[in-house]
Scaffold this active site. Structure first.
Site, PDB file in Angstrom:
ATOM      1  N   SER A  64       0.822  -1.215   0.000  1.00 15.92           N
ATOM      2  CA  SER A  64       0.000   0.000   0.000  1.00 15.92           C
ATOM      3  C   SER A  64       0.856   1.265   0.000  1.00 15.92           C
ATOM      4  O   SER A  64       1.995   1.266   0.462  1.00 15.92           O
ATOM      5  CB  SER A  64      -0.913   0.026   1.233  1.00 15.92           C
ATOM      6  OG  SER A  64      -1.787  -1.072   1.248  1.00 15.92           O
TER       7      SER A  64
HETATM    8  N1  SAH Z   1      -0.988  -4.620   4.242  1.00 15.83           N
HETATM    9  C1  SAH Z   1      -0.373  -4.917   2.970  1.00 15.83           C
HETATM   10  C2  SAH Z   1      -1.288  -4.573   1.820  1.00 15.83           C
HETATM   11  C3  SAH Z   1      -1.298  -5.673   0.809  1.00 15.83           C
HETATM   12  S1  SAH Z   1      -2.538  -5.548  -0.435  1.00 15.83           S
HETATM   13  C4  SAH Z   1       0.966  -4.225   2.853  1.00 15.83           C
HETATM   14  O1  SAH Z   1       1.268  -3.351   3.664  1.00 15.83           O
HETATM   15  O2  SAH Z   1       1.745  -4.584   1.973  1.00 15.83           O
HETATM   16  C5  SAH Z   1      -3.881  -6.463   0.251  1.00 15.83           C
HETATM   17  C6  SAH Z   1      -3.621  -7.903   0.626  1.00 15.83           C
HETATM   18  O3  SAH Z   1      -4.869  -8.499   1.005  1.00 15.83           O
HETATM   19  C7  SAH Z   1      -3.068  -8.779  -0.497  1.00 15.83           C
HETATM   20  O4  SAH Z   1      -1.870  -9.367  -0.101  1.00 15.83           O
HETATM   21  C8  SAH Z   1      -4.166  -9.816  -0.729  1.00 15.83           C
HETATM   22  O5  SAH Z   1      -3.673 -11.091  -1.102  1.00 15.83           O
HETATM   23  C9  SAH Z   1      -4.846  -9.854   0.629  1.00 15.83           C
HETATM   24  N2  SAH Z   1      -6.206 -10.380   0.624  1.00 15.83           N
HETATM   25  C10 SAH Z   1      -7.160 -10.262  -0.337  1.00 15.83           C
HETATM   26  N3  SAH Z   1      -8.291 -10.889   0.033  1.00 15.83           N
HETATM   27  C11 SAH Z   1      -8.066 -11.423   1.272  1.00 15.83           C
HETATM   28  C12 SAH Z   1      -8.850 -12.190   2.186  1.00 15.83           C
HETATM   29  N4  SAH Z   1     -10.113 -12.552   1.915  1.00 15.83           N
HETATM   30  N5  SAH Z   1      -8.285 -12.560   3.367  1.00 15.83           N
HETATM   31  C13 SAH Z   1      -7.003 -12.203   3.669  1.00 15.83           C
HETATM   32  N6  SAH Z   1      -6.207 -11.477   2.842  1.00 15.83           N
HETATM   33  C14 SAH Z   1      -6.734 -11.094   1.651  1.00 15.83           C
END
Ligand code: SAH
Length: 213
Positions: A64
């Protein structure tokens, strides 16, 4: 895995950019000033690690944007000693921000590849979440509930009820809600049966996916 004074200089600049954009929580700013974000990203993006932008990571996901991480963390209103559930571990950067603030973190990731990479990576930097879970964030994590805060870092088409149910009274759920564009939404549990809802503008996230494949 190197972190140099050049990186530190870029981080201080990033911190000032975030302040200009309205981030005021000094614990959040201090965490961002300390965490080597370039190490959470593919090396080819090194030059971009400290601009205020989202970037691709493994499994078609993104780390993000720093402003988004800072804003969501600020909206959670937690401090040292609190227990937080994060949905969407991804690169682990948001996890690290919370850990740096002295928060105990449980985090769920549904992409096995990312889950494994981040589980191995965070301890190398000295970051030790309470638990990283490979699973579906829509269900939350009842075994460690209730939480002092829950943060969702993917765009949710709707607000999952289990997440609301796993908040302590007084705690907040920070969740971007919407399909192509998301509204940053905060639910505060004001009593066992009541929630107050506030909205904080538009953001863009990768989707919170409902099934495992
Ligand atoms: N907090 C992360 C943001 C990653 S983007 C950072 O700082 O890098 C969002 C993430 O949510 C992705 O890795 C994606 O695989 C995950 N995601 C999507 N749907 C999900 C679900 N149902 N349960 C858990 N994680 C999920």
């Amino acid at each position: 895995m190197k972190d140099t004074f050049i990186h530190q200089g870029l981080r201080t600049k990033l911190m000032k950019t975030l302040q200009k954009k309205g981030i005021v929580n000094s614990e959040v700013l201090a965490a961002i000033n300390k965490i080597p974000r370039h190490l959470f990203m593919d090396s080819s993006f090194l030059a971009h690690a400290y601009v205020d932008k989202a970037f691709p990571i493994a499994a078609d996901q993104t780390i993000s944007q720093p402003y988004t991480v800072a804003r969501q963390t600020e909206l959670l209103e937690v401090s040292k000693g609190a227990t937080v559930l994060e949905i969407g571990t991804g690169s682990g950067y948001q996890t690290a921000v919370l850990l740096e603030m002295g928060v105990q973190v449980y985090s769920i990731e549904r992409q096995n590849e990312l889950f494994k990479i981040t589980k191995r990576f965070l301890p190398k930097l000295g970051y030790r979440p309470k638990k990283l879970i490979f699973g579906d964030g829509y269900k939350g994590l009842p075994e460690a509930a209730p939480y002092d805060g829950i943060i969702v870092t993917a765009g949710a088409p709707f607000v999952p009820n289990p997440l609301l149910a796993q908040l302590k009274v007084g705690a907040k759920l920070v969740i971007p809600v919407g399909d192509t564009v998301q509204i940053m939404t905060v639910f505060t549990r004001t009593s066992p049966t009541n929630f107050e809802k506030e909205e904080f503008g538009e953001f863009r996230f990768v989707p919170l996916l409902e099934d495992k494949n």
